[in-house]
Scaffold this motif. Structure first.
Motif, short mmCIF file in Angstrom:
data_model
loop_
_atom_site.label_atom_id
_atom_site.label_comp_id
_atom_site.label_asym_id
_atom_site.label_seq_id
_atom_site.Cartn_x
_atom_site.Cartn_y
_atom_site.Cartn_z
N SER A 415 -2.26 -4.43 -0.12
CA SER A 415 -2.18 -3.00 0.14
C SER A 415 -1.64 -2.28 -1.09
CB SER A 415 -1.25 -2.75 1.34
OG SER A 415 -1.20 -1.38 1.69
N ALA A 416 -1.87 -0.97 -1.16
CA ALA A 416 -1.39 -0.17 -2.29
C ALA A 416 -1.24 1.27 -1.85
CB ALA A 416 -2.33 -0.27 -3.48
N SER A 417 -0.58 2.06 -2.69
CA SER A 417 -0.30 3.46 -2.37
C SER A 417 -0.43 4.30 -3.64
CB SER A 417 1.12 3.57 -1.79
OG SER A 417 1.49 4.91 -1.59
N LEU A 429 -8.81 6.77 -8.59
CA LEU A 429 -7.83 5.75 -8.95
C LEU A 429 -7.80 4.65 -7.90
CD1 LEU A 429 -5.79 5.34 -11.28
CD2 LEU A 429 -4.06 6.37 -9.79
N ALA A 430 -7.85 5.05 -6.63
CA ALA A 430 -7.80 4.07 -5.53
C ALA A 430 -8.94 3.06 -5.63
CB ALA A 430 -7.85 4.79 -4.20
N ALA A 435 -7.09 -3.98 -3.98
CA ALA A 435 -6.33 -4.14 -2.75
C ALA A 435 -7.23 -3.86 -1.56
CB ALA A 435 -5.13 -3.19 -2.72
N GLY A 436 -6.99 -4.54 -0.47
CA GLY A 436 -7.81 -4.36 0.71
C GLY A 436 -7.65 -2.99 1.34
N MET A 455 -8.81 -4.12 7.97
CA MET A 455 -7.56 -4.31 7.24
C MET A 455 -7.44 -5.77 6.82
SD MET A 455 -4.85 -2.43 6.40
CE MET A 455 -3.32 -2.80 5.55
N GLY A 456 -7.22 -5.99 5.51
CA GLY A 456 -7.06 -7.35 5.02
C GLY A 456 -6.86 -7.35 3.53
N GLY A 457 -6.85 -8.53 2.93
CA GLY A 457 -6.47 -8.63 1.53
C GLY A 457 -7.56 -9.11 0.60
#
Length: 528
Positions: A415-417, A429-430, A435-436, A455-457
């Motif tokens: 995950s990322a923000s 940028l995203a 990241a998943g 949702m996953g990696g």
């Protein structure tokens, strides 16, 4: 042994009785708030796993024969019971994990949302689909979904409702039976949820629960199931995947994370800091999608750190079954030792503790203050290893390119923000972050609560996805059925017939290529 406010000894006896165990062995975990032993829970053997699997397989045919609508209705009824009984469930989550009331409550309502989602959407996800055949108009092609059979679910202690039960729900609605391993730290939460599922209409044999350490039961479960859903560390995930590979059974694995947050130069710092506090310290940082690395544009870095330190220092901690504290405790002595080890290693090598950094035995045996580190270097454990505690490192970056490069400099990709007032720039940028899930102007909640999105990696953060169509289709096998109006015109031995066959085949192929080009052209026009 003191009980949380909404639980009784009779409740605990009923929960423990649901473990499939034929022997007399029991085990106790430790209550994180106090260090006192939790109630004894029967322990299963490898032979018990095999017996439980046999019962589940015997029940699977009748369960799969029910309509999707009937199974979905049971999921909805289960969700309603989860909401109705949430006080007991939240008590159990707190008692076994040490979370604050607010974070345990979010978990309980989250799994009810999963039940509602699959109760409403499963019929569509599992419906047969007609697809374009190789010879349209002559051949029809149809894809149907069939349950795998017996699904094994192994989930960790940090989210004993959302991660464990959240995987069971779609597996059951898809027509499978389930063999769950209750985590040794938090078995009662899973068992309480299983009791509610039976009350909602799930036949008792359809969902079996065994209890015991993974080292004793992991291989036994893999030996029995047709699919394994595992959530936990990357190291354990590798071992389980290798064992599953020997049997050629499928797996879905959500594994570790060292999740980054990027704060662009134009970000709203007040919002970003508030989001960081939530994303870094919820559930005392014991969350696979929590933020452990923050990259801030160098022009905003001093102010961001100052604000983050102030908000972090203001957080209230304690062992409470009320909503009067914001943070609970680490769950075990092992997690406390790992967290302390990361901080001490960083400090010994020159990092600065901007706030926190100490254990709080005055509050309980495993409490540790939420901690912000600066000056972290690549040689420090906290730089690359998942801490899984209330610790975050903050770094200055010169621009977006520097930020995304450093965000991707990790073996993990869960995950990322990203924080920015420019949503277009943030979206671009995203797309470059490995990241998943990437949350823009949020830490993690918006992605995990968007149940219609998978949702996953990526990388070593896992294989497969939970939620949305992916989250239920992973528990199924696809089957393609074709039918045609006339027999296939195979070429005969005569030159004339062979020529006609080849000409017809050429025309079909040209028609398919023309149709494909038209589709690409229409897609390009839509994109522009």
């Amino acid at each position: 042994m003191s009980l949380p406010p909404h639980l009784t000894p009779a409740d605990l006896d009923r929960y423990a009785a649901q473990v499939f165990a034929t022997g007399s062995e029991t085990a106790r975990s430790t209550a994180p708030f106090t260090g006192e032993p939790l109630p004894p829970v029967p322990q299963s053997s490898a032979a018990d796993v095999a017996l439980a699997a046999t019962r589940a397989r015997s029940a699977q045919v009748a369960w799969a024969a029910r309509s999707v609508a009937e199974r979905a209705a049971i999921a909805l009824a289960f969700g309603e019971l989860l909401v109705a009984e949430r006080d007991k469930l939240v008590d159990l989550v707190q008692w076994e994990t040490g979370k604050s009331r607010i974070h345990a409550g979010i978990e309980a309502l989250g799994v009810a949302s999963v039940a509602a989602h699959y109760g409403a959407e499963s019929a569509g996800y599992l419906a047969p689909v007609s697809v374009r055949s190789g010879v349209p108009g002559v051949v029809r092609a149809r894809v149907t979904r069939h349950p795998k059979g017996l699904v094994g679910v192994i989930a960790p202690w940090n989210y004993p409702l959302f991660l464990a039960v959240g995987d069971v729900i779609p597996a059951l609605v898809a027509g499978n039976t389930v063999l769950s391993k209750a985590d040794s730290q938090a078995p009662l939460t899973l068992l309480a949820a299983r009791e509610l599922a039976v009350r909602a209409g799930v036949p008792a044999d359809v969902w079996q629960v065994v209890a015991g350490p993974g080292s004793a039961l992991g291989q036994a479960i893999i030996d029995q199931v047709d699919h394994l859903a595992f959530t936990g560390s990357t190291a354990t995930g590798r071992r389980l995947a290798a064992a599953a590979g020997e049997r050629l059974i499928s797996t879905s694995l959500e594994l570790g994370g060292k999740n980054p947050m990027i704060v662009r130069q134009d970000a709203n710092l007040e919002a970003a800091v508030t989001g960081a506090v939530q994303a870094c310290f919820a559930s005392a940082g014991q969350m696979c999608i929590g933020i452990e690395r923050i990259y801030v544009h160098e022009s905003r870095y001093p102010e961001f750190v100052e604000r983050l330190v102030a908000q972090t220092r203001a957080l209230t901690m304690g062992a409470s079954y009320e909503h009067d504290v914001e943070l609970g405790t680490l769950t075990s002595a092992e997690q406390l030792a790992a967290t302390v080890g990361h901080v001490e290693d960083a400090v010994a090598q020159g990092a600065t503790v901007a706030v926190g950094g100490v254990a709080r035995p005055d509050l309980g045996p495993f409490f540790f203050e939420p901690t912000v580190l600066t000056g972290v270097l690549p040689t420090m454990k906290v730089f690359t290893e998942e801490t899984f505690g209330p610790v975050v490192a903050v770094y200055p970056v010169v621009d977006d390119e520097d930020a995304v490069t450093r965000a991707n400099d990790s073996e993990y990709g869960l995950s990322a923000s990203v924080w920015s007032k420019d949503l277009g720039a943030a979206q671009e940028l995203a797309q470059r972050i490995q990241a998943g899930a990437v949350n823009i102007n949020d830490g993690y909640l918006s992605a995990i609560s968007s149940l219609s999105a998978p949702m996953g990696g990526m990388k070593t953060s896992g294989v497969g996805r939970r939620h949305a169509a992916d989250g239920i289709l992973r528990f199924t096998e696809s089957q393609t059925t074709t039918s045609q109006r006339v027999a296939t015109p195979y070429p005969s031995r005569t030159k004339r017939h062979r020529g006609a066959y080849l000409a017809t085949t050429r025309l079909v192929m040209l028609a398919q290529l023309k149709a494909a080009k038209l589709k690409v052209s229409r897609t390009a026009r839509k994109d522009t």
